[in-house]
Design a protein around this motif. Structure first.
Motif, mmCIF file in Angstrom:
data_model
loop_
_atom_site.group_PDB
_atom_site.id
_atom_site.type_symbol
_atom_site.label_atom_id
_atom_site.label_comp_id
_atom_site.label_asym_id
_atom_site.label_seq_id
_atom_site.Cartn_x
_atom_site.Cartn_y
_atom_site.Cartn_z
ATOM 1 N N PHE A 85 0.804 -1.212 0.000
ATOM 2 C CA PHE A 85 0.000 0.000 0.000
ATOM 3 C C PHE A 85 0.844 1.272 0.000
ATOM 4 N N ALA A 86 2.156 1.139 0.067
ATOM 5 C CA ALA A 86 3.040 2.308 0.063
ATOM 6 C C ALA A 86 3.460 2.624 -1.362
ATOM 7 N N ARG A 87 3.480 3.898 -1.673
ATOM 8 C CA ARG A 87 3.927 4.316 -3.001
ATOM 9 C C ARG A 87 5.436 4.208 -3.068
ATOM 10 N N SER A 88 5.921 3.757 -4.177
ATOM 11 C CA SER A 88 7.365 3.676 -4.382
ATOM 12 C C SER A 88 7.775 4.629 -5.477
ATOM 13 N N ASN A 89 8.745 5.432 -5.171
ATOM 14 C CA ASN A 89 9.320 6.326 -6.156
ATOM 15 C C ASN A 89 10.830 6.221 -6.055
ATOM 16 N N ALA A 90 11.474 6.483 -7.147
ATOM 17 C CA ALA A 90 12.933 6.496 -7.153
ATOM 18 C C ALA A 90 13.408 7.794 -6.516
ATOM 19 N N SER A 91 14.608 7.751 -5.953
ATOM 20 C CA SER A 91 15.215 8.972 -5.448
ATOM 21 C C SER A 91 15.505 9.884 -6.629
ATOM 22 N N GLU A 92 15.870 11.124 -6.341
ATOM 23 C CA GLU A 92 16.158 12.049 -7.440
ATOM 24 C C GLU A 92 17.331 11.574 -8.298
ATOM 25 N N PRO A 93 18.448 11.090 -7.695
ATOM 26 C CA PRO A 93 19.532 10.587 -8.550
ATOM 27 C C PRO A 93 19.104 9.398 -9.420
ATOM 28 N N LEU A 94 18.357 8.450 -8.846
ATOM 29 C CA LEU A 94 17.899 7.313 -9.640
ATOM 30 C C LEU A 94 16.903 7.778 -10.697
ATOM 31 N N SER A 95 16.106 8.781 -10.376
ATOM 32 C CA SER A 95 15.173 9.331 -11.371
ATOM 33 C C SER A 95 15.939 9.900 -12.571
ATOM 34 N N ARG A 96 17.074 10.535 -12.307
ATOM 35 C CA ARG A 96 17.873 11.068 -13.414
ATOM 36 C C ARG A 96 18.444 9.944 -14.271
ATOM 37 N N VAL A 97 18.833 8.847 -13.634
ATOM 38 C CA VAL A 97 19.334 7.695 -14.388
ATOM 39 C C VAL A 97 18.208 7.089 -15.215
ATOM 40 N N ILE A 98 17.045 6.918 -14.603
ATOM 41 C CA ILE A 98 15.896 6.367 -15.326
ATOM 42 C C ILE A 98 15.556 7.262 -16.512
ATOM 43 N N GLU A 99 15.555 8.563 -16.287
ATOM 44 C CA GLU A 99 15.234 9.491 -17.366
ATOM 45 C C GLU A 99 16.241 9.382 -18.512
ATOM 46 N N ALA A 100 17.509 9.176 -18.179
ATOM 47 C CA ALA A 100 18.529 9.011 -19.225
ATOM 48 C C ALA A 100 18.248 7.763 -20.054
ATOM 49 N N VAL A 101 17.830 6.705 -19.410
ATOM 50 C CA VAL A 101 17.522 5.462 -20.127
ATOM 51 C C VAL A 101 16.245 5.638 -20.945
ATOM 52 N N VAL A 102 15.251 6.290 -20.383
ATOM 53 C CA VAL A 102 13.988 6.528 -21.093
ATOM 54 C C VAL A 102 14.224 7.367 -22.347
ATOM 55 N N ASN A 103 15.095 8.358 -22.241
ATOM 56 C CA ASN A 103 15.350 9.271 -23.361
ATOM 57 C C ASN A 103 16.361 8.744 -24.373
ATOM 58 N N ASP A 104 16.838 7.530 -24.185
ATOM 59 C CA ASP A 104 17.781 6.932 -25.133
ATOM 60 C C ASP A 104 17.070 6.698 -26.463
ATOM 61 N N GLU A 105 17.528 7.377 -27.490
ATOM 62 C CA GLU A 105 16.873 7.297 -28.799
ATOM 63 C C GLU A 105 17.043 5.935 -29.471
ATOM 64 N N ASN A 106 18.005 5.151 -29.038
ATOM 65 C CA ASN A 106 18.252 3.846 -29.646
ATOM 66 C C ASN A 106 17.369 2.746 -29.068
ATOM 67 N N ARG A 107 16.550 3.069 -28.104
ATOM 68 C CA ARG A 107 15.718 2.074 -27.433
ATOM 69 C C ARG A 107 14.404 1.906 -28.177
ATOM 70 N N GLU A 108 14.045 0.670 -28.464
ATOM 71 C CA GLU A 108 12.796 0.398 -29.174
ATOM 72 C C GLU A 108 11.588 0.349 -28.247
ATOM 73 N N TYR A 109 11.774 -0.183 -27.033
ATOM 74 C CA TYR A 109 10.668 -0.405 -26.110
ATOM 75 C C TYR A 109 10.872 0.445 -24.857
ATOM 76 N N PRO A 110 9.791 0.775 -24.181
ATOM 77 C CA PRO A 110 9.943 1.506 -22.920
ATOM 78 C C PRO A 110 10.773 0.673 -21.934
ATOM 79 N N PRO A 111 11.732 1.295 -21.250
ATOM 80 C CA PRO A 111 12.602 0.536 -20.358
ATOM 81 C C PRO A 111 11.900 0.073 -19.086
ATOM 82 N N THR A 112 12.308 -1.089 -18.641
ATOM 83 C CA THR A 112 11.821 -1.650 -17.393
ATOM 84 C C THR A 112 12.867 -1.403 -16.315
#
Length: 166
Positions: A85-112
């Motif tokens: 029942f608790a919401r999980s969010n990444a810390s700000e540094p991990l969010s920046r890493v996730i965003e870098a992976v999400v914004n990778d133009e070479n990626r075909e599928y949304p990253p897990t």
């Protein structure tokens, strides 16, 4: 115990989510907390002098949390794991890493989350430090934090669902 198949955490208040997260992360806990044990904890915080009028009108934040917990217990039972029942969010540094992976133009599928883990193991944080996106000391706990999210939500969860900026 059967895990709840829907994301229940989106149905609870931020205050209750923060409280549950603190109980889940309690290093002194012998067992994983349940909704019933969290309710007992909150009930212990409400002063005995809480008048009937205050209880009826819910002036006290703890009383509102009790009502919210009571509704969850009625629907899911006292033995439901609180961590569901608790919401999980990444810390700000991990969010920046996730965003870098999400914004990778070479990626075909949304990253897990597993995709982000592979990127961290492959050295993405070092590149982000070089680019000034991360500070030198921010990459130390990224992998441990991400593995915690994977344990809790599974490696196939979409990484961008955990983005958070403070």
């Amino acid at each position: 115990m059967i895990r709840n198949p829907i994301d229940i955490s989106t149905r609870i208040s931020p205050n209750l989510s923060a409280l549950i997260e603190s109980r889940v992360n309690d290093p002194d806990a012998d067992e994983p907390p349940t909704l019933g044990s969290v309710r007992s904890f909150v009930a212990g915080l409400v002063p005995p002098s809480l008048s009937e009028t205050e209880h009826l009108h819910h002036f006290d934040i703890d009383a509102s949390l009790l009502d919210e917990l009571d509704a969850l217990i009625e629907e899911f039972g006292e033995t439901a794991l609180a961590m569901d029942f608790a919401r999980s969010n990444a810390s700000e540094p991990l969010s920046r890493v996730i965003e870098a992976v999400v914004n990778d133009e070479n990626r075909e599928y949304p990253p897990t989350l597993e995709t982000v883990k592979e990127a961290i193991i492959s050295g993405l944080p070092a590149r982000l430090i070089g680019d000034g996106v991360l500070e030198d000391d921010e990459d130390d706990a990224l992998l441990a934090e991400l593995e915690g999210l994977i344990m809790r939500h599974g490696g196939d969860s979409l990484a961008e669902e955990f983005l958070r900026y403070e």
